[in-house]
Design a protein around this motif. Structure first.
Motif, PDB file in Angstrom:
ATOM      1  N   HIS A 122       0.771   7.241   4.584  1.00  0.00           N
ATOM      2  CA  HIS A 122       1.410   8.161   3.494  1.00  0.00           C
ATOM      3  C   HIS A 122       2.600   6.901   2.872  1.00  0.00           C
ATOM      4  O   HIS A 122       2.668   7.189   1.777  1.00  0.00           O
ATOM      5  N   ARG A 123       3.072   6.036   3.610  1.00  0.00           N
ATOM      6  CA  ARG A 123       4.029   5.252   3.147  1.00  0.00           C
ATOM      7  C   ARG A 123       3.239   4.273   2.160  1.00  0.00           C
ATOM      8  O   ARG A 123       3.736   3.976   1.028  1.00  0.00           O
ATOM      9  N   LEU A 124       2.024   3.813   2.461  1.00  0.00           N
ATOM     10  CA  LEU A 124       1.126   3.158   1.596  1.00  0.00           C
ATOM     11  C   LEU A 124       0.787   4.076   0.302  1.00  0.00           C
ATOM     12  O   LEU A 124       0.916   3.327  -0.744  1.00  0.00           O
ATOM     13  N   LEU A 125       0.525   5.080   0.458  1.00  0.00           N
ATOM     14  CA  LEU A 125      -0.024   5.967  -0.880  1.00  0.00           C
ATOM     15  C   LEU A 125       1.421   6.064  -1.917  1.00  0.00           C
ATOM     16  O   LEU A 125       1.236   6.335  -3.064  1.00  0.00           O
ATOM     17  N   LYS A 126       2.626   6.358  -0.951  1.00  0.00           N
ATOM     18  CA  LYS A 126       3.803   6.408  -1.819  1.00  0.00           C
ATOM     19  C   LYS A 126       4.175   5.313  -2.799  1.00  0.00           C
ATOM     20  O   LYS A 126       4.748   5.354  -3.618  1.00  0.00           O
ATOM     21  N   ALA A 127       3.477   4.116  -2.471  1.00  0.00           N
ATOM     22  CA  ALA A 127       3.873   3.037  -3.011  1.00  0.00           C
ATOM     23  C   ALA A 127       2.955   2.527  -4.191  1.00  0.00           C
ATOM     24  O   ALA A 127       3.091   1.826  -5.150  1.00  0.00           O
ATOM     25  N   ILE A 128       1.945   3.435  -4.416  1.00  0.00           N
ATOM     26  CA  ILE A 128       0.883   3.343  -5.418  1.00  0.00           C
ATOM     27  C   ILE A 128       1.347   4.199  -6.679  1.00  0.00           C
ATOM     28  O   ILE A 128       1.723   5.363  -6.504  1.00  0.00           O
ATOM     29  N   ASP A 129       1.329   3.626  -7.614  1.00  0.00           N
ATOM     30  CA  ASP A 129       1.391   4.238  -8.975  1.00  0.00           C
ATOM     31  C   ASP A 129       0.193   5.223  -9.423  1.00  0.00           C
ATOM     32  O   ASP A 129      -0.702   4.894  -9.919  1.00  0.00           O
TER      33      ASP A 129
END
Length: 331
Positions: free
Chosen positions: A139-146
């Motif tokens: 989830h942390r990884l996905l939050k960093a993606i535009d």
């Protein structure tokens, strides 16, 4: 390493290169038998085998070989620092070459097997494994993606599917629209080939649709990506140019790593050492800790060997899910 004996080559009348590039004995075989023979091994396996054989021949190894040739070769490669798993693969490639050429395989002799056992005992057999990327880090990884960009939509869908489907990166880029079966409960994906499936046995993975209030649903994200990209046939994950133009062919598995590395840098997770294989390890670990049975997990991961499966469970904390935690049960 060098060998005194000169390589022994086969004559043209007793060998044949099939469509996959594997040199095999074909004397007496019908055209149909040769066709089926050419399909018995995946192209990737053939390429790996041929590369291993080239390394052996470049070291001066003769073909066909004796047990002494192979035992000396493996010992010399071990002295050069090659990993035990690599040497095991070299031995297997040499074994398969002899089998396909209808020669007795010297690899299964006591001398060669004993050398391999000696190598394993003399080396640290703990292999570096990709750390598990757990749900919180996903989830942390996905939050960093535009996710507003085409690149971001593709990467989000690809990473979610890699996790929830326990896919290897070579498998995720091979998925085509034709492999998807949409159902009210989610999507079923047909996997035609995998690292451990060289027979063409059809495997399926069913990815459930998450409840409406879930932050990241792999099925919904895949639907969003396909709608935004306009892909309605062929590979579902493709390259995208800097100008935002969608490529015609599927992404390379190497590009999956590049895109993941860029994302983990943005998420400040670079120090964790995650690789695309971390999605697969993460799913297996997360499912295990959430009480899913081995059978349920292996149905998704495709593991058939229990020992290999258990090596995928990466406990992040030595005290997490500890067998000695009885304190909550005390009166």
């Amino acid at each position: 390493m060098s060998f005194k004996r000169k390589p022994r080559h086969l004559t043209a009348s007793t060998r044949h290169s099939d469509r996959s590039g594997l040199t095999v004995s074909h004397e007496g075989l019908s055209r149909e038998a040769r066709r089926l023979l050419s399909q018995s091994v995946s192209a990737n396996s053939v390429r790996a085998m041929r590369a291993d054989i080239r390394i052996y021949q470049q070291a001066g190894g003769p073909l066909p070989a004796t047990e002494t040739d192979i035992a000396n070769y493996l010992s010399a490669q071990n002295a050069q620092g090659k990993k035990p798993a690599t040497l095991e693969r070299y031995a297997n490639s040499l074994h398969m070459w002899h089998r396909y050429m209808n020669f007795p395989s010297p690899v299964k002799t006591m001398a060669v097997r004993s050398v391999l056992r000696g190598i394993k005992k003399s080396r640290d057999m703990r292999q570096a494994s990709a750390p598990a990327l757990r749900l919180k880090e996903l989830h942390r990884l996905l939050k960093a993606i535009d996710s507003a960009s085409l690149h971001g939509l593709r990467d989000s869908a690809m990473f979610l599917l890699s996790f929830y489907g326990a896919f290897r990166r070579s498998e995720i880029v091979a998925i085509a629209v034709e492999d998807l079966q949409w159902l009210p409960q989610g999507v079923t994906i047909t996997l035609h080939h995998s690292k451990t499936n060289h027979t063409g046995r059809v495997e399926t993975k069913s990815i459930p649709r998450a409840p409406a209030n879930t932050a990241y649903c792999p099925v919904a994200m895949l639907e969003t990506w396909l709608a935004a990209s306009g892909i309605n046939r062929g590979a579902i994950f493709r390259g995208i140019t800097c100008k935002g133009n969608l490529g015609a062919g599927r992404m390379s598995s190497g590009n999956v790593y590049v895109r993941m590395k860029q994302a983990i840098e943005k998420a400040d997770l670079i120090s964790e050492g995650y690789t695309p294989h971390s999605f697969r390890a993460g799913f297996i670990t997360e499912a295990h800790l959430r009480g899913k049975s081995d059978l349920q997990i292996k149905r998704m991961s495709g593991h058939r060997d229990q020992r290999t499966f258990e090596r995928y469970i990466r406990i992040a904390d030595a005290f997490e899910d500890n067998a000695g935690d009885f304190f909550s049960l005390e009166d």
